[in-house]
Design a protein around this motif. Structure first.
Motif, PDB file in Angstrom:
ATOM      1  N   UNK A  27      41.667  30.044  32.480  1.00 41.68           N
ATOM      2  CA  UNK A  27      40.442  29.551  33.121  1.00 41.68           C
ATOM      3  C   UNK A  27      39.211  29.999  32.336  1.00 41.68           C
ATOM      4  N   UNK A  28      38.289  29.069  32.112  1.00 45.29           N
ATOM      5  CA  UNK A  28      36.990  29.439  31.563  1.00 45.29           C
ATOM      6  C   UNK A  28      36.071  29.656  32.749  1.00 45.29           C
ATOM      7  N   UNK A  29      35.296  30.730  32.725  1.00 47.31           N
ATOM      8  CA  UNK A  29      34.500  31.061  33.907  1.00 47.31           C
ATOM      9  C   UNK A  29      33.575  29.905  34.329  1.00 47.31           C
ATOM     10  N   UNK A  30      33.662  29.559  35.627  1.00 45.53           N
ATOM     11  CA  UNK A  30      32.687  28.635  36.223  1.00 45.53           C
ATOM     12  C   UNK A  30      32.781  27.180  35.819  1.00 45.53           C
ATOM     13  N   UNK A 139      38.710  34.054  43.362  1.00 44.88           N
ATOM     14  CA  UNK A 139      37.948  32.825  43.548  1.00 44.88           C
ATOM     15  C   UNK A 139      36.489  33.232  43.533  1.00 44.88           C
ATOM     16  N   UNK A 140      35.760  32.771  42.537  1.00 42.53           N
ATOM     17  CA  UNK A 140      34.326  33.080  42.458  1.00 42.53           C
ATOM     18  C   UNK A 140      33.598  32.145  43.415  1.00 42.53           C
ATOM     19  N   UNK A 141      32.776  32.731  44.265  1.00 44.27           N
ATOM     20  CA  UNK A 141      32.095  31.957  45.312  1.00 44.27           C
ATOM     21  C   UNK A 141      30.598  31.941  45.017  1.00 44.27           C
ATOM     22  N   UNK A 142      30.048  30.766  44.985  1.00 41.11           N
ATOM     23  CA  UNK A 142      28.623  30.642  44.647  1.00 41.11           C
ATOM     24  C   UNK A 142      27.851  29.986  45.804  1.00 41.11           C
ATOM     25  N   UNK A 143      27.314  30.807  46.725  1.00 35.56           N
ATOM     26  CA  UNK A 143      26.384  30.259  47.718  1.00 35.56           C
ATOM     27  C   UNK A 143      25.022  30.072  47.035  1.00 35.56           C
ATOM     28  N   UNK A 168      37.893  28.948  40.751  1.00 36.13           N
ATOM     29  CA  UNK A 168      38.902  29.970  40.433  1.00 36.13           C
ATOM     30  C   UNK A 168      38.507  30.701  39.149  1.00 36.13           C
ATOM     31  N   UNK A 169      38.673  32.034  39.163  1.00 38.83           N
ATOM     32  CA  UNK A 169      38.159  32.811  38.031  1.00 38.83           C
ATOM     33  C   UNK A 169      39.130  33.887  37.589  1.00 38.83           C
ATOM     34  N   UNK A 170      39.031  34.205  36.308  1.00 32.97           N
ATOM     35  CA  UNK A 170      39.670  35.421  35.781  1.00 32.97           C
ATOM     36  C   UNK A 170      38.526  36.286  35.244  1.00 32.97           C
ATOM     37  N   UNK A 171      38.570  36.704  33.989  1.00 30.16           N
ATOM     38  CA  UNK A 171      37.477  37.578  33.557  1.00 30.16           C
ATOM     39  C   UNK A 171      36.279  36.762  33.050  1.00 30.16           C
ATOM     40  N   UNK A 172      35.099  37.343  33.180  1.00 29.44           N
ATOM     41  CA  UNK A 172      33.873  36.675  32.732  1.00 29.44           C
ATOM     42  C   UNK A 172      33.731  36.803  31.213  1.00 29.44           C
ATOM     43  N   UNK A 173      33.935  38.013  30.704  1.00 28.24           N
ATOM     44  CA  UNK A 173      33.884  38.238  29.259  1.00 28.24           C
ATOM     45  C   UNK A 173      35.300  38.319  28.732  1.00 28.24           C
ATOM     46  N   UNK A 174      35.535  37.734  27.565  1.00 26.79           N
ATOM     47  CA  UNK A 174      36.918  37.732  27.073  1.00 26.79           C
ATOM     48  C   UNK A 174      37.314  39.069  26.431  1.00 26.79           C
TER      49      UNK A 174
END
Ligand code: COI
Length: 355
Positions: A27-30, A139-143, A168-174
């Motif tokens: 997964x790529x973030x966002x 799961x990254x949640x963006x209100x 759905x998210x894994x790490x933000x920085x690789x």
């Protein structure tokens, strides 16, 4: 009669789920969003008609004030699934309080607590399959809230939209990040809104960060706008410096985001008897610590970033590498935090919230 908000939420389900097309291992973030989103509009002085609809584009008037004046605030939260398939949020009350604190500063009307939690719970239950168990999956949640009123008049709007979207998210920085200490540009100023999760706070960082990237750094460490002598935060995360065995972090202020991960790490450190010094930190003392070998670690803390080690920093044309520590505080805190988030450790702080 409909009495609770969840009973009032009108739900239109997606005709087909996109979940089968998602590679959850890469997964790529966002970039990918779940099947549904929560939407609630502020019209005629009240928040009304909460609904959940299939995720997708929406129509707004081109003069909507969010497009012209950036009247928008947001939050970042995560849902985690444990090995039994139960879903948890981490300190969601903090995100709820903060979105309203940010909203107040941007002259956006307060969003009601019941709407926030009922909307979130209903949405997460509907898109529950998108939350994968396993350390690092979330799961990254963006209100967020945007000013939707059609008018380019430069004042606060009287119509808004509150939404929640999930990715759905894994790490933000690789990997470990390199950061450049700001010497010229500023992220925020006294009396400004650096403490708010306001859209403009992030947009204003893109150009200096683009210049930093051209020099091989992924992020900027922001310094105070008056003197550029004191470190503040990194924009996507708050910062911790380990000098010998003491953790240093800047105090929150009207220029610095009151990060949920930041304050959780401080609480964990204090409970474990690790010395934490919350005080203004001079760039010069970090440089001196790097030169004399007492700077053991730098790491960032944030919802998206979790705990992200910094491997090097640049300042005044010099590049400082930080030697990797065998038993790093960063990995210790990351594990302690994630054990609570993933229901693997006792939650003595009362931070876990079962969905
Ligand atoms: C978060 O950590 O949730 C943030 O808001 C950082 C972000 C800009 C990705």
């Amino acid at each position: 009669m409909k009495n609770t908000v969840s009973q009032q939420i009108e739900i239109t389900k997606a005709s087909e789920s996109k979940i089968g097309q998602v590679d959850f291992e890469n997964l790529n973030f966002g970039k990918i969003f779940t099947d549904h989103m929560f939407v609630c509009d502020y019209v005629d002085g009240e928040w009304k008609a909460p609904k959940i609809i299939p995720y997708g584009p929406m129509t707004l008037d081109p003069s909507a004030r969010v497009f012209h004046y950036g009247q928008a605030v947001f939050e970042g939260m995560k849902a985690y699934k444990d090995d039994n398939g139960d879903t948890f949020l981490f300190r969601p009350d903090e995100n709820f309080k903060r979105i309203n604190k940010s909203a107040e500063r941007l002259a956006i009307p307060e969003f009601p607590e019941e709407y926030f939690f009922d909307g979130l719970n209903t949405l997460l239950k509907l898109d529950e399959e998108w939350i994968k168990s396993g350390y690092g999956n979330s799961l990254y949640i963006r209100p967020f809230v945007i000013a939707t009123q059609a008018s380019v008049s430069a004042s606060e709007a009287d119509e808004y939209r509150f939404m929640i979207i999930c990715s759905p998210a894994q790490s933000y920085y690789s990997g470990d990040v390199s950061v450049l200490v700001a010497e010229k540009f500023s992220r925020s100023a006294n009396g400004g809104f650096g403490y708010a999760k306001a859209a403009g706070n992030y947009a204003g960082q893109f150009y200096p960060t683009k210049l930093a990237k051209e020099q091989g750094y992924q992020q900027v460490i922001w310094t105070d706008s008056n003197s550029h002598e004191y470190v503040e935060e990194a924009g996507t995360m708050n910062l911790f410096f380990r000098v010998n065995d003491t953790l240093l972090t800047a105090p929150v202020s009207d220029r610095i985001l009151d990060g949920v991960t930041r304050k959780s790490l401080i609480a964990i450190a204090e409970k474990e008897g690790i010395s934490v010094d919350v005080r203004p930190i001079k760039v010069s003392e970090i440089v001196e610590a790097a030169n004399n070998g007492s700077l053991k670690e730098i790491f960032g803390a944030g919802t998206a970033a979790v705990v992200s080690p910094v491997k090097a920093f640049g300042y005044k044309g010099e590049h400082y590498e930080i030697e990797k520590q065998e038993n790093s505080y960063a990995s210790h805190f990351k594990k302690a935090l994630m054990d609570i988030q993933y229901n693997k450790a006792e939650d003595t702080f009362g931070w876990r919230y079962k969905v």
